[in-house]
Design an enzyme around this catalytic site. Structure first.
Site, PDB file in Angstrom:
ATOM      1  N   GLU A  71       5.299  13.384  69.151  1.00  0.00           N
ATOM      2  CA  GLU A  71       5.302  11.925  69.053  1.00  0.00           C
ATOM      3  C   GLU A  71       5.150  11.266  70.423  1.00  0.00           C
ATOM      4  O   GLU A  71       4.455  10.255  70.567  1.00  0.00           O
ATOM      5  CB  GLU A  71       6.587  11.438  68.380  1.00  0.00           C
ATOM      6  N   ASP A 125      -2.263  17.882  59.299  1.00  0.00           N
ATOM      7  CA  ASP A 125      -3.328  16.873  59.339  1.00  0.00           C
ATOM      8  C   ASP A 125      -4.063  16.751  60.677  1.00  0.00           C
ATOM      9  O   ASP A 125      -5.266  17.012  60.781  1.00  0.00           O
ATOM     10  CB  ASP A 125      -2.783  15.523  58.894  1.00  0.00           C
ATOM     11  N   GLU A 155       4.616   7.469  49.794  1.00  0.00           N
ATOM     12  CA  GLU A 155       4.662   8.608  50.709  1.00  0.00           C
ATOM     13  C   GLU A 155       4.162   9.877  50.042  1.00  0.00           C
ATOM     14  O   GLU A 155       3.559  10.721  50.694  1.00  0.00           O
ATOM     15  CB  GLU A 155       6.079   8.817  51.234  1.00  0.00           C
ATOM     16  N   GLU A 201      -3.358   5.146  57.657  1.00  0.00           N
ATOM     17  CA  GLU A 201      -4.422   6.134  57.441  1.00  0.00           C
ATOM     18  C   GLU A 201      -5.467   5.666  56.433  1.00  0.00           C
ATOM     19  O   GLU A 201      -6.664   5.946  56.590  1.00  0.00           O
ATOM     20  CB  GLU A 201      -3.818   7.469  57.000  1.00  0.00           C
TER      21      GLU A 201
END
Length: 740
Positions: free
Chosen positions: A90, A237, A331, A349
């Protein structure tokens, strides 16, 4: 960067672009007014989220530092030598990526001669400082980084709360190369790119060689897969994203070859258009789960970069239908569009893929999809102090969070979706987007020091892996109706989807061998369409005619079970406070009852002022019936059956009831909602709606009643538009709050 980009544009001839800018300013300015220099804005309570001062959210807080990175103030207000443990992943994509993106934009503006003339690479110096603080995490035998690092002390064991982890996610270790390579090429120091390449090499070597897929979690010391499920969503991803984008940014064919090999396997095993389903890496023909997570919504955009437009259109359309059904992408959601996890933290996204598909096809349909995103954000997520994440897309309830990725990505993609090239101070085609939508210049591929970066080449290039890469969509699809022709079947099929129980395909029962081909099964004389490429076997594949017949019966039983479960599993309901000063902005997630008014069949819901019933338990005749009459009664759980409470307040003239849990501290955040059952008797006499609130949510309602005395709520199956003052009802006489 986005704020700089937007303020450089002086004219917005189309209102939609003005709306995007206004929404960004609403979110950004509220952060500055109420939260700066905290890490994030808490938009419901209008204050900043400072790590250590707010209740811990576990791993989520590893994305926080001690201050938010901003444009000019970053140089004077941000310190990096904090004794704090952060997520390497992150911190890399958010903070390091933000500093590097800011640096590239500052250089671009400075070279334009009109802005940032004072800039002397200050953001780049900070980026290198941060990069050096992240490097200790890569001190492992495999080269895969520890998932966490202490910014002040590095990785030194338990005393620094680091160095004890053994596992990391594939995306966590494989989403480093863009930022670290950019840092190396901006500064001329090859150490960062070398470490990122080593981690990528190790992941590639540990792929499952038969399927060419990677798992979700890996041991950073042994390289053994801890979780062997594989997909394109959470946990993996951005590893795939960074393989392709590393080729685009750095020009190294090795990354493209690896991506294309992975991609071929994804399309063979995981992609079942329009679905993207997880599988087991060692047995890729077996599905690993029956639901999809929202993070995979980036994948159609990546397919556009790959040049594979057809499946991108199909998957995006499926995601759009889910969005239209629930207003946002949950989610996680099942293959028949039901909610699996109900949260939506304002993820960008889907907007990202919408932008890329519009740029690839020029189809205005994707402008419509972008407008849907904008409208839903304003209708359901906008609050006075910013935009609030959705706690439950089914009811419209909120969480007190507005993640930094919402500011970094959502408005950037939406603005670019509606902008023309002449509206931008630079050519966006000269840059690549990181996974956090920070912009890095493609010129880095020819940086003066690029040749000093070790290549770590471990395999020979195969020309067959470079077919159909980045083709011109106008040449491939000259028919402007092509996207529409792909979308129509998806839209029709998604309406007919029924639950798919993939677990039944894993049973070692010979009866299953040969019945999975049945596309239409009779059920009460009505055909049910099973829309799934998993149902592909033919009856001739059964071991015998008896086995095939047994298998058909088995599938029919599963269909009946599915139908019964859908009837029994009522969705949650919403309690929306509509009176001043809330005006619908506070929504509480409530459990339904198996008796009384079905709010899903009411277009308006039930609206009224709340009153505490006396006795509060509602287990005997109501003694304050004159106050309960015409109002919604508040009741406490316990001492008698739910249906008995409902009968007592209904007899007193109530128009609805809300049962509040007596278990102190209970919350829908931590406990699953349940449906209030009857008492074994016929409950057809109960005609009012009865809803259940856990203690935490119920206390919010009680505190509002204590403070404002007159509190009006709307009981419904889903929250209505916020911020709209509906015609007020005549308020009741003041009833003091009864405490027990």
């Amino acid at each position: 960067m986005l704020h700089t980009l937007l303020t450089c544009v002086c004219v917005f001839p189309l209102p939609i672009r003005n709306q995007v800018v206004e929404m960004f300013d609403h979110a950004y300015q509220n952060y500055m007014d109420h939260a700066y220099p905290a890490d994030e804005l808490m938009p419901l309570t209008c204050r900043g989220r400072v790590r250590g001062l707010e209740p811990s959210r576990g791993d989520i807080d590893d994305a926080l530092g001690k201050a938010k990175v901003l444009t000019e103030r970053v140089l004077s207000d941000v310190r990096l030598d904090n004794d704090i443990v952060v997520s390497v992943f992150e911190t890399n994509i958010r903070v390091l990526g933000g500093l590097l993106g800011g640096h590239s934009m500052a250089v671009m503006l400075k070279e334009g001669g009109q802005h940032m003339q004072w800039y002397q690479d200050e953001l780049l110096h900070m980026a290198k400082d941060l990069g050096l603080r992240l490097l200790p995490a890569f001190n492992t035998s495999s080269g895969l980084p520890y998932p966490r690092v202490n910014l002040k002390h590095g990785v030194r064991g338990p005393e620094t709360r680091t160095g004890t982890e053994t596992d990391t996610c594939t995306a966590c270790a494989g989403t480093i190369i863009l930022e670290f390579a950019a840092l190396s090429r901006f500064t001329g120091d090859p150490v960062f790119e070398a470490h990122a390449r080593r981690a990528m090499d190790f992941l590639w070597e540990k792929r499952q060689r038969n399927s060419n897929l990677v798992g979700t979690t890996i041991n950073i010391h042994s390289g053994e897969w801890v979780r062997r499920d594989s997909g394109v969503g959470a946990g993996i991803d951005s590893y795939y994203e960074y393989l392709l984008k590393a080729y685009i940014l750095l020009g190294d064919d090795l990354f493209l070859q690896r991506f294309n090999i992975h991609y071929a396997s994804i399309m063979k095993y995981i992609s079942q258009p329009p679905l993207l389903l997880d599988v087991h890496i060692h047995k890729p023909l077996l599905p690993a789960r029956t639901w999809m997570d929202s993070l995979l919504a980036f994948f159609p955009g990546l397919q556009v970069l790959k040049g594979d437009i057809r499946p991108a259109i199909e998957t995006h359309e499926m995601l759009y239908q889910v969005t239209k059904k629930h207003n946002f992408l949950p989610e996680a959601f099942t293959t028949d569009f039901r909610v699996h996890w109900a949260q939506h933290p304002l993820r960008p996204e889907f907007a990202e893929s919408t932008y890329f598909l519009y740029k690839a096809t020029g189809d205005p349909y994707y402008l419509e999809a972008g407008r849907t995103i904008l409208d839903n954000l304003n209708r359901f997520a906008r609050v006075p102090c910013g935009f609030a994440a959705m706690k439950d897309v089914r009811t419209g309830s909120h969480e007190d969070r507005m993640d930094s990725f919402f500011l970094a990505e959502m408005f950037k993609y939406l603005f670019l979706l509606f902008a023309d090239s002449e509206d931008l101070p630079f050519d966006v085609e000269d840059y690549v987007f990181t996974t956090e939508a920070h912009l890095l210049p493609l010129s880095l591929s020819t940086a003066p020091h690029a040749s000093s970066i070790p290549s770590n080449r471990t395999e020979e290039l195969d020309d067959s892996n470079f077919d159909w890469t980045c083709p011109n969509t106008r040449l491939l699809f000259p028919d402007p109706a092509f996207p529409r022709n792909l979308r129509e079947p998806i839209r029709k099929h998604t309406v007919l989807l029924v639950p798919l129980y993939h677990e039944t395909f894993l049973c070692p029962n010979s009866a299953n061998k040969g019945v999975l081909s049945v596309l239409t099964l009779k059920k009460k004389k009505k055909p049910s369409l099973l829309f799934s490429p998993l149902l592909s076997h033919s009856g001739s594949q059964a071991v015998s005619a008896v086995a095939a017949e047994d298998g058909v019966r088995f599938m029919q039983e599963m269909m009946e079970l599915s139908s019964q479960q859908q009837k029994e599993q009522l969705p949650p309901r919403a309690i929306q406070i509509v009176s001043h000063p809330f005006f619908g902005r506070v929504v509480l997630t409530a459990g339904p009852a198996q008796f009384g008014t079905d709010l899903s069949k009411s277009s308006t819901g039930v609206r009224g002022f709340v009153t505490v019933a006396e006795p509060y338990s509602g287990c005997t005749e109501i003694t304050n019936a004159e106050y309960v009459q015409g109002h919604i009664a508040l009741l406490q759980r316990g001492q008698c059956m739910f249906a008995e409470k409902a009968r007592h307040v209904q007899k007193a003239g109530a128009i609805g009831g809300i049962v509040i849990d007596d278990n102190e501290g209970s919350s829908s955040d931590t406990a699953p909602l349940f449906q209030m059952a009857g008492d074994g008797r016929n409950t057809d006499d109960v005609t009012l709606p009865l809803l259940f609130l856990f203690h935490k949510e119920g206390n919010i309602l009680l505190e509002a009643l204590k403070e404002y005395r007159e509190v009006e709520v709307l009981l419904s199956d889903k929250a209505r538009d916020r911020g709209v003052t509906l015609c007020p009802h005549t308020p009741p006489r003041f009833v003091p709050l009864v405490s027990r």
